[in-house]
Design a protein around this motif. Sequence first.
Motif, PDB file in Angstrom:
ATOM      1  N   LYS A  19       0.460  -1.169  -0.219  1.00 28.11           N
ATOM      2  CA  LYS A  19       0.128  -0.037  -0.158  1.00 28.11           C
ATOM      3  C   LYS A  19       1.630   1.401   0.358  1.00 28.11           C
ATOM      4  CE  LYS A  19      -4.535   1.703   1.900  1.00 28.11           C
ATOM      5  NZ  LYS A  19      -5.159   1.056   2.751  1.00 28.11           N
ATOM      6  N   GLU A  20       0.484   2.348  -0.903  1.00 27.35           N
ATOM      7  CA  GLU A  20       0.993   3.356  -1.312  1.00 27.35           C
ATOM      8  C   GLU A  20       0.886   5.140  -1.052  1.00 27.35           C
ATOM      9  OE1 GLU A  20       5.511   1.551  -3.680  1.00 27.35           O
ATOM     10  OE2 GLU A  20       3.634   1.522  -4.536  1.00 27.35           O
ATOM     11  N   PHE A  21       1.096   5.802  -1.409  1.00 29.15           N
ATOM     12  CA  PHE A  21       0.654   6.889  -1.208  1.00 29.15           C
ATOM     13  C   PHE A  21       0.545   7.338  -3.126  1.00 29.15           C
ATOM     14  CE2 PHE A  21       0.600  11.579  -1.002  1.00 29.15           C
ATOM     15  CZ  PHE A  21      -0.982  11.972  -1.239  1.00 29.15           C
ATOM     16  N   GLU A  28      -4.203   6.312  -0.786  1.00 32.43           N
ATOM     17  CA  GLU A  28      -3.836   5.134  -0.585  1.00 32.43           C
ATOM     18  C   GLU A  28      -3.570   4.390  -1.634  1.00 32.43           C
ATOM     19  OE1 GLU A  28      -1.337   4.618   1.363  1.00 32.43           O
ATOM     20  OE2 GLU A  28      -0.834   6.701   2.500  1.00 32.43           O
ATOM     21  N   GLU A  29      -2.983   3.298  -1.844  1.00 29.19           N
ATOM     22  CA  GLU A  29      -3.211   2.010  -3.417  1.00 29.19           C
ATOM     23  C   GLU A  29      -2.450   1.092  -3.649  1.00 29.19           C
ATOM     24  OE1 GLU A  29      -3.369   4.469  -6.764  1.00 29.19           O
ATOM     25  OE2 GLU A  29      -0.953   3.419  -7.104  1.00 29.19           O
ATOM     26  N   TRP A  30      -2.568   0.020  -3.274  1.00 31.44           N
ATOM     27  CA  TRP A  30      -2.681  -0.898  -3.222  1.00 31.44           C
ATOM     28  C   TRP A  30      -1.836  -1.160  -5.011  1.00 31.44           C
ATOM     29  CZ3 TRP A  30      -1.609  -3.924   0.962  1.00 31.44           C
ATOM     30  CH2 TRP A  30      -1.993  -3.712   1.730  1.00 31.44           C
ATOM     31  N   ASN A  31      -0.319  -1.663  -4.772  1.00 25.90           N
ATOM     32  CA  ASN A  31       0.094  -2.228  -6.131  1.00 25.90           C
ATOM     33  C   ASN A  31       1.287  -3.383  -5.416  1.00 25.90           C
ATOM     34  OD1 ASN A  31       0.191  -0.063  -7.464  1.00 25.90           O
ATOM     35  ND2 ASN A  31       1.249   1.472  -5.449  1.00 25.90           N
ATOM     36  N   ALA A  32       0.845  -4.261  -6.601  1.00 23.25           N
ATOM     37  CA  ALA A  32       1.046  -5.564  -6.907  1.00 23.25           C
ATOM     38  C   ALA A  32       3.210  -5.281  -7.257  1.00 23.25           C
ATOM     39  CB  ALA A  32       0.391  -6.684  -7.475  1.00 23.25           C
ATOM     40  N   TYR A  33       3.427  -6.397  -6.237  1.00 23.88           N
ATOM     41  CA  TYR A  33       5.258  -6.371  -7.135  1.00 23.88           C
ATOM     42  C   TYR A  33       5.463  -7.636  -7.301  1.00 23.88           C
ATOM     43  CZ  TYR A  33       5.550  -1.703  -6.402  1.00 23.88           C
ATOM     44  OH  TYR A  33       5.727   0.167  -5.963  1.00 23.88           O
ATOM     45  N   LEU A  34       7.234  -8.212  -7.790  1.00 21.31           N
ATOM     46  CA  LEU A  34       7.387  -8.979  -8.326  1.00 21.31           C
ATOM     47  C   LEU A  34       9.437  -8.931  -7.913  1.00 21.31           C
ATOM     48  CD1 LEU A  34       7.451 -11.853  -9.682  1.00 21.31           C
ATOM     49  CD2 LEU A  34       8.434 -10.849 -11.434  1.00 21.31           C
ATOM     50  N   ASN A 113      -4.761  -6.554   2.718  1.00 27.72           N
ATOM     51  CA  ASN A 113      -5.952  -5.620   3.953  1.00 27.72           C
ATOM     52  C   ASN A 113      -3.973  -5.030   5.280  1.00 27.72           C
ATOM     53  OD1 ASN A 113      -5.812  -7.467   6.207  1.00 27.72           O
ATOM     54  ND2 ASN A 113      -6.363  -8.766   4.733  1.00 27.72           N
ATOM     55  N   GLU A 114      -4.736  -4.455   5.660  1.00 25.98           N
ATOM     56  CA  GLU A 114      -3.761  -3.907   6.866  1.00 25.98           C
ATOM     57  C   GLU A 114      -3.371  -4.873   7.471  1.00 25.98           C
ATOM     58  OE1 GLU A 114      -2.623  -0.662   6.865  1.00 25.98           O
ATOM     59  OE2 GLU A 114      -3.443   0.361   4.632  1.00 25.98           O
ATOM     60  N   LYS A 115      -4.405  -5.497   8.449  1.00 25.35           N
ATOM     61  CA  LYS A 115      -4.066  -6.863   9.379  1.00 25.35           C
ATOM     62  C   LYS A 115      -2.927  -8.039   8.493  1.00 25.35           C
ATOM     63  CE  LYS A 115      -8.597  -6.028  11.240  1.00 25.35           C
ATOM     64  NZ  LYS A 115      -9.566  -6.404  11.689  1.00 25.35           N
ATOM     65  N   ALA A 116      -2.866  -8.028   7.553  1.00 28.13           N
ATOM     66  CA  ALA A 116      -1.925  -9.147   7.148  1.00 28.13           C
ATOM     67  C   ALA A 116      -0.569  -8.766   6.245  1.00 28.13           C
ATOM     68  CB  ALA A 116      -2.527  -9.648   6.266  1.00 28.13           C
ATOM     69  N   VAL A 117      -0.440  -7.201   6.498  1.00 30.74           N
ATOM     70  CA  VAL A 117       1.063  -6.706   6.272  1.00 30.74           C
ATOM     71  C   VAL A 117       2.372  -7.177   7.386  1.00 30.74           C
ATOM     72  CG1 VAL A 117       2.190  -4.223   6.463  1.00 30.74           C
ATOM     73  CG2 VAL A 117      -0.345  -4.018   5.626  1.00 30.74           C
ATOM     74  N   LEU A 120       9.056  -6.943   3.896  1.00 26.19           N
ATOM     75  CA  LEU A 120       8.983  -8.030   3.192  1.00 26.19           C
ATOM     76  C   LEU A 120      10.579  -7.472   2.465  1.00 26.19           C
ATOM     77  CD1 LEU A 120       6.351  -6.275   0.881  1.00 26.19           C
ATOM     78  CD2 LEU A 120       6.307  -8.130   2.052  1.00 26.19           C
ATOM     79  N   PRO A 121      11.279  -9.430   2.105  1.00 24.86           N
ATOM     80  CA  PRO A 121      12.244  -9.432   1.483  1.00 24.86           C
ATOM     81  C   PRO A 121      13.126  -7.872   0.233  1.00 24.86           C
ATOM     82  CG  PRO A 121      10.970 -11.053   0.895  1.00 24.86           C
ATOM     83  CD  PRO A 121      10.442 -10.161   1.433  1.00 24.86           C
ATOM     84  N   VAL A 122      13.792  -7.299   0.076  1.00 23.05           N
ATOM     85  CA  VAL A 122      13.995  -6.866  -0.160  1.00 23.05           C
ATOM     86  C   VAL A 122      13.532  -5.435  -0.645  1.00 23.05           C
ATOM     87  CG1 VAL A 122      15.077  -6.499  -3.287  1.00 23.05           C
ATOM     88  CG2 VAL A 122      14.832  -8.780  -1.969  1.00 23.05           C
ATOM     89  N   ILE A 123      12.300  -5.589  -0.350  1.00 27.04           N
ATOM     90  CA  ILE A 123      11.491  -4.102  -0.323  1.00 27.04           C
ATOM     91  C   ILE A 123      11.635  -3.419   0.626  1.00 27.04           C
ATOM     92  CG2 ILE A 123       9.253  -3.248  -1.269  1.00 27.04           C
ATOM     93  CD1 ILE A 123       8.437  -5.078  -2.872  1.00 27.04           C
ATOM     94  N   PRO A 124      11.930  -2.090   0.594  1.00 23.06           N
ATOM     95  CA  PRO A 124      12.034  -1.249   2.255  1.00 23.06           C
ATOM     96  C   PRO A 124      10.275  -0.603   2.259  1.00 23.06           C
ATOM     97  CG  PRO A 124      12.591  -0.009   0.578  1.00 23.06           C
ATOM     98  CD  PRO A 124      12.800  -1.589  -0.177  1.00 23.06           C
ATOM     99  N   LYS A 125       9.561  -1.378   2.037  1.00 20.84           N
ATOM    100  CA  LYS A 125       8.254  -1.884   3.216  1.00 20.84           C
ATOM    101  C   LYS A 125       8.060  -2.800   3.652  1.00 20.84           C
ATOM    102  CE  LYS A 125       8.055   2.135  -0.526  1.00 20.84           C
ATOM    103  NZ  LYS A 125       7.239   2.749  -2.324  1.00 20.84           N
ATOM    104  N   LYS A 126       6.759  -2.730   4.222  1.00 21.92           N
ATOM    105  CA  LYS A 126       5.743  -3.623   4.717  1.00 21.92           C
ATOM    106  C   LYS A 126       4.530  -3.853   3.319  1.00 21.92           C
ATOM    107  CE  LYS A 126       6.495  -3.026   9.124  1.00 21.92           C
ATOM    108  NZ  LYS A 126       6.490  -3.824  10.184  1.00 21.92           N
ATOM    109  N   GLY A 127       4.100  -4.874   3.695  1.00 26.12           N
ATOM    110  CA  GLY A 127       3.524  -5.530   2.762  1.00 26.12           C
ATOM    111  C   GLY A 127       2.585  -7.200   2.516  1.00 26.12           C
ATOM    112  N   VAL A 128       1.534  -7.325   2.018  1.00 28.87           N
ATOM    113  CA  VAL A 128       1.800  -8.282   1.977  1.00 28.87           C
ATOM    114  C   VAL A 128       2.314  -9.468   0.889  1.00 28.87           C
ATOM    115  CG1 VAL A 128      -0.613 -10.276   1.749  1.00 28.87           C
ATOM    116  CG2 VAL A 128      -1.131  -7.673   2.221  1.00 28.87           C
TER     117      VAL A 128
END
Length: 131
Positions: A19-21, A28-34, A113-117, A120-128
């Motif tokens: 989830k990113e601004f 705020e929106e959700w984006n998928a990353y590989l 969802n926010e509860k599952a955050v 993450l490996p490699v990405i310096p953010k939190k996510g699902v």
Amino acid sequence: MKKDIEIPKVEGVYVAAVKEFNKDFGAEEWNAYLINDSETALETVLIVTRGYDGRKQTSTMRHKLEKLPVSSFAKIEFLQEDVLALNNEFWITFFRDGKMFEKKFVFRKNSINEKAVQDLPVIPKKGVLVK
């Protein structure tokens, strides 16, 4: 025969929803990353995505990356809020060391969802994360 076909196991490759601004839309929106958390680059990466449940289905989207270097990540697509209520499937096919790999990653409906955050490996953010 079937028993002679080698199907290599995919390791160190993940799909994450972050989830990113978005500055352009001020929301705020959700984006998928590989994510490539392996010791080898991924080459000719093909990504096929779709959302589905028993009654609804989204369009099938296709993406391509020429190369995803070691310990790196790439944005796949924006995830609309309506799609989060569906199962979100990501078929990832790529070449590594001259062999073809393939794996299906699925975010079960309402699992993004926010509860599952989490971290993450490699990405310096939190996510699902889906492994």
